[in-house]
Design a protein around this motif. Structure first.
Motif, PDB file in Angstrom:
ATOM      1  N   HIS A 179     -10.268  10.745   6.165  1.00  0.00           N
ATOM      2  CA  HIS A 179     -10.900  11.293   7.429  1.00  0.00           C
ATOM      3  C   HIS A 179     -12.457  11.768   7.376  1.00  0.00           C
ATOM      4  CE1 HIS A 179      -8.497  11.769  11.386  1.00  0.00           C
ATOM      5  NE2 HIS A 179      -9.792  11.691  11.870  1.00  0.00           N
ATOM      6  N   GLY A 180     -13.101  11.196   8.354  1.00  0.00           N
ATOM      7  CA  GLY A 180     -14.440  11.513   8.576  1.00  0.00           C
ATOM      8  C   GLY A 180     -14.558  12.449   9.665  1.00  0.00           C
ATOM      9  N   THR A 181     -15.384  13.695   9.408  1.00  0.00           N
ATOM     10  CA  THR A 181     -15.259  14.951  10.200  1.00  0.00           C
ATOM     11  C   THR A 181     -15.971  14.916  11.424  1.00  0.00           C
ATOM     12  OG1 THR A 181     -17.518  15.602   9.324  1.00  0.00           O
ATOM     13  CG2 THR A 181     -15.637  16.616   8.080  1.00  0.00           C
ATOM     14  N   ASP A 182     -16.714  13.635  11.591  1.00  0.00           N
ATOM     15  CA  ASP A 182     -17.413  13.240  12.989  1.00  0.00           C
ATOM     16  C   ASP A 182     -16.611  12.144  13.734  1.00  0.00           C
ATOM     17  OD1 ASP A 182     -18.806  15.522  12.548  1.00  0.00           O
ATOM     18  OD2 ASP A 182     -20.739  14.385  12.536  1.00  0.00           O
ATOM     19  N   ASP A 183     -15.271  11.914  13.426  1.00  0.00           N
ATOM     20  CA  ASP A 183     -14.489  10.752  13.908  1.00  0.00           C
ATOM     21  C   ASP A 183     -14.510  11.016  15.499  1.00  0.00           C
ATOM     22  OD1 ASP A 183     -12.492   9.026  14.918  1.00  0.00           O
ATOM     23  OD2 ASP A 183     -11.626   8.789  12.849  1.00  0.00           O
ATOM     24  N   PHE A 196     -10.535  14.818  13.677  1.00  0.00           N
ATOM     25  CA  PHE A 196     -10.419  15.243  12.210  1.00  0.00           C
ATOM     26  C   PHE A 196      -9.517  16.594  12.021  1.00  0.00           C
ATOM     27  CE2 PHE A 196     -12.153  18.315   9.170  1.00  0.00           C
ATOM     28  CZ  PHE A 196     -11.859  17.458   7.933  1.00  0.00           C
ATOM     29  N   GLY A 197      -9.656  17.481  12.910  1.00  0.00           N
ATOM     30  CA  GLY A 197      -8.989  18.672  13.307  1.00  0.00           C
ATOM     31  C   GLY A 197      -8.008  18.808  14.517  1.00  0.00           C
ATOM     32  N   LEU A 240     -18.058  14.127   5.271  1.00  0.00           N
ATOM     33  CA  LEU A 240     -18.775  15.220   6.246  1.00  0.00           C
ATOM     34  C   LEU A 240     -19.741  14.061   6.834  1.00  0.00           C
ATOM     35  CD1 LEU A 240     -19.937  18.261   3.639  1.00  0.00           C
ATOM     36  CD2 LEU A 240     -17.956  18.082   5.445  1.00  0.00           C
ATOM     37  N   GLY A 241     -19.555  14.351   8.103  1.00  0.00           N
ATOM     38  CA  GLY A 241     -20.439  13.448   9.055  1.00  0.00           C
ATOM     39  C   GLY A 241     -19.868  11.962   9.289  1.00  0.00           C
ATOM     40  N   GLY A 242     -18.969  11.793   8.644  1.00  0.00           N
ATOM     41  CA  GLY A 242     -18.263  10.693   8.620  1.00  0.00           C
ATOM     42  C   GLY A 242     -17.453  10.364   9.939  1.00  0.00           C
ATOM     43  N   GLY A 243     -17.583   8.859  10.406  1.00  0.00           N
ATOM     44  CA  GLY A 243     -17.128   8.486  11.652  1.00  0.00           C
ATOM     45  C   GLY A 243     -15.647   7.806  11.383  1.00  0.00           C
ATOM     46  N   HIS A 244     -15.195   6.780  12.271  1.00  0.00           N
ATOM     47  CA  HIS A 244     -13.959   6.342  12.221  1.00  0.00           C
ATOM     48  C   HIS A 244     -13.994   5.079  11.157  1.00  0.00           C
ATOM     49  CE1 HIS A 244      -9.810   5.866  13.944  1.00  0.00           C
ATOM     50  NE2 HIS A 244     -10.136   4.349  14.057  1.00  0.00           N
ATOM     51  N   THR A 248      -5.099  18.449  -3.573  1.00  0.00           N
ATOM     52  CA  THR A 248      -6.399  18.054  -4.033  1.00  0.00           C
ATOM     53  C   THR A 248      -7.075  17.656  -2.519  1.00  0.00           C
ATOM     54  OG1 THR A 248      -5.864  16.880  -6.203  1.00  0.00           O
ATOM     55  CG2 THR A 248      -8.122  16.293  -5.076  1.00  0.00           C
ATOM     56  N   THR A 249      -8.527  18.070  -2.514  1.00  0.00           N
ATOM     57  CA  THR A 249      -9.168  18.174  -1.288  1.00  0.00           C
ATOM     58  C   THR A 249     -10.647  17.539  -1.904  1.00  0.00           C
ATOM     59  OG1 THR A 249      -8.142  19.680   0.049  1.00  0.00           O
ATOM     60  CG2 THR A 249     -10.574  18.867   0.615  1.00  0.00           C
ATOM     61  N   ILE A 250     -11.129  16.349  -1.565  1.00  0.00           N
ATOM     62  CA  ILE A 250     -12.337  15.975  -2.006  1.00  0.00           C
ATOM     63  C   ILE A 250     -13.132  15.884  -0.944  1.00  0.00           C
ATOM     64  CG2 ILE A 250     -13.429  13.710  -2.881  1.00  0.00           C
ATOM     65  CD1 ILE A 250     -10.912  12.966  -4.456  1.00  0.00           C
ATOM     66  N   THR A 251     -14.579  16.499  -0.884  1.00  0.00           N
ATOM     67  CA  THR A 251     -15.294  16.409   0.115  1.00  0.00           C
ATOM     68  C   THR A 251     -16.602  15.542  -0.329  1.00  0.00           C
ATOM     69  OG1 THR A 251     -14.655  18.648   0.671  1.00  0.00           O
ATOM     70  CG2 THR A 251     -16.781  17.793   1.405  1.00  0.00           C
ATOM     71  N   ILE A 252     -17.012  14.536   0.362  1.00  0.00           N
ATOM     72  CA  ILE A 252     -17.978  13.804   0.573  1.00  0.00           C
ATOM     73  C   ILE A 252     -19.079  13.923   1.229  1.00  0.00           C
ATOM     74  CG2 ILE A 252     -18.860  11.302   0.231  1.00  0.00           C
ATOM     75  CD1 ILE A 252     -16.678  11.858  -1.579  1.00  0.00           C
ATOM     76  N   PRO A 253     -20.361  14.556   0.811  1.00  0.00           N
ATOM     77  CA  PRO A 253     -21.478  15.005   1.615  1.00  0.00           C
ATOM     78  C   PRO A 253     -21.940  13.815   2.597  1.00  0.00           C
ATOM     79  CG  PRO A 253     -22.134  14.813  -0.670  1.00  0.00           C
ATOM     80  CD  PRO A 253     -20.709  14.476  -0.499  1.00  0.00           C
ATOM     81  N   GLU A 254     -22.981  14.414   3.414  1.00  0.00           N
ATOM     82  CA  GLU A 254     -23.436  13.327   4.287  1.00  0.00           C
ATOM     83  C   GLU A 254     -24.372  12.373   3.492  1.00  0.00           C
ATOM     84  OE1 GLU A 254     -24.295  14.294   8.481  1.00  0.00           O
ATOM     85  OE2 GLU A 254     -24.191  16.275   7.860  1.00  0.00           O
TER      86      GLU A 254
END
Length: 293
Positions: free
Chosen positions: A204-208, A213-214, A254-258, A287-293
């Motif tokens: 999921h992208g945080t800015d979908d 996302f939440g 982070l900052g990812g969309g749909h 496991t949580t993998i966070t990809i930066p913007e």
């Protein structure tokens, strides 16, 4: 352009000769045939009983199809790695309404569409299990998977049967060993319990701006709009699984969309290694993998 067309044709031809594909009708509803494409490895044996991924495509409940190029490529990946891949069609109930799944679509219609997609998916799973010998699948190793609208249907089938289905007894035999949800959400994550929690992969992208996302409204519709429907997205689901002590693999951008609804081909080896450890070896992996913007 001519060479692009040739290359696409050659690519599709390569996929088709490296796997077997058979199409079945798993249900007929409102005169609509609901079909599934079953992809099996070319070297499958008569007595094999292989794990399966039962896949539900995206498209906002109004578009998409089970044989999109990316879905077919995913089926190829599965058969190359010892799985049977099954890609299903389901009722696209928004297709002819002309309002889409946004804020002009009333909440009651959205909930009914979620309900019917859930039932279609459960019916497909029931068909697969009822025909396990012919299809050569292991009914104890079914991974439910979907993208966007398909992810919402899959998560609802795995976790919200008792919310959407009146007669759940008809699906008692339907069990999922794991789930994959690409940009998906559920109506209420409290329906995820210790009894039904399964190893789950979430992208999921945080800015979908379509599927939250939440915890937020579907399509971020305002409270006074017809389509105001609060959903629990991947972050809420991952938190729930974490608290239950259930395995999950959460890939957030982070900052990812749909676009996180797209099949993550570069991550598939890691995803199925997770399932191997969590399902076959009963390891608890969070496991949580966070990809930066």
């Amino acid at each position: 352009m001519r060479w692009s067309v040739v290359m696409v044709f050659l690519g599709l031809n390569t996929l088709m000769v490296s796997q077997n594909k058979v199409t079945y009708t798993y249900a007929v509803k409102d005169s609509v045939k609901l079909e599934m494409d079953v992809y099996t490895p070319i070297d499958i044996k008569t007595n094999d009983s292989l794990p399966v991924v039962l896949w539900m495509h995206g498209g906002g409940f109004e578009g998409g199809q089970r044989d999109n190029l990316n879905d077919v490529q995913f089926m190829h990946y599965l058969t190359e790695n010892g799985f049977i891949g099954i890609s299903i069609s389901y009722r696209l109930l928004l297709k002819d309404l002309g309002i889409g799944a946004g804020c002009d679509c009333p909440k009651t219609i959205k909930l009914n569409i979620f309900r019917q997609a859930t039932i279609d998916y459960l019916d497909a799973a029931k068909y697969v299990i009822s025909n396990k010998d012919e299809l050569r699948i292991d009914p104890n190793r079914i991974i439910a998977g979907g993208s966007s609208a398909g992810a919402e249907g899959v998560l609802s089938a795995a976790y919200l049967k008792h919310f959407f289905v009146d007669d759940t007894a008809q699906y008692d035999e339907v069990k999922f060993a794991g789930a994959i949800a690409l940009a998906g959400a559920v109506v209420d994550a409290d329906y995820i319990t210790k009894d039904n929690a399964i190893p789950t992969v979430l992208f999921h992208g945080t800015d979908d701006n379509l599927v939250p996302f939440g915890k937020a409204t579907h399509h971020y519709c305002s409270t006074d709009s017809l389509g105001h429907l609060i959903l629990d997205g991947s972050q809420i689901i991952a938190d729930k699984l974490h608290n239950l002590g259930t395995s999950y693999y959460f890939h957030q951008k982070l900052g990812g969309g749909h676009e996180l609804a797209e099949i993550p081909f570069s991550q598939l080896d890691a995803v199925f290694n997770f399932f191997k450890r969590a399902i076959h070896h009963n390891e608890i992996i969070q496991t949580t993998i966070t990809i930066p913007e």
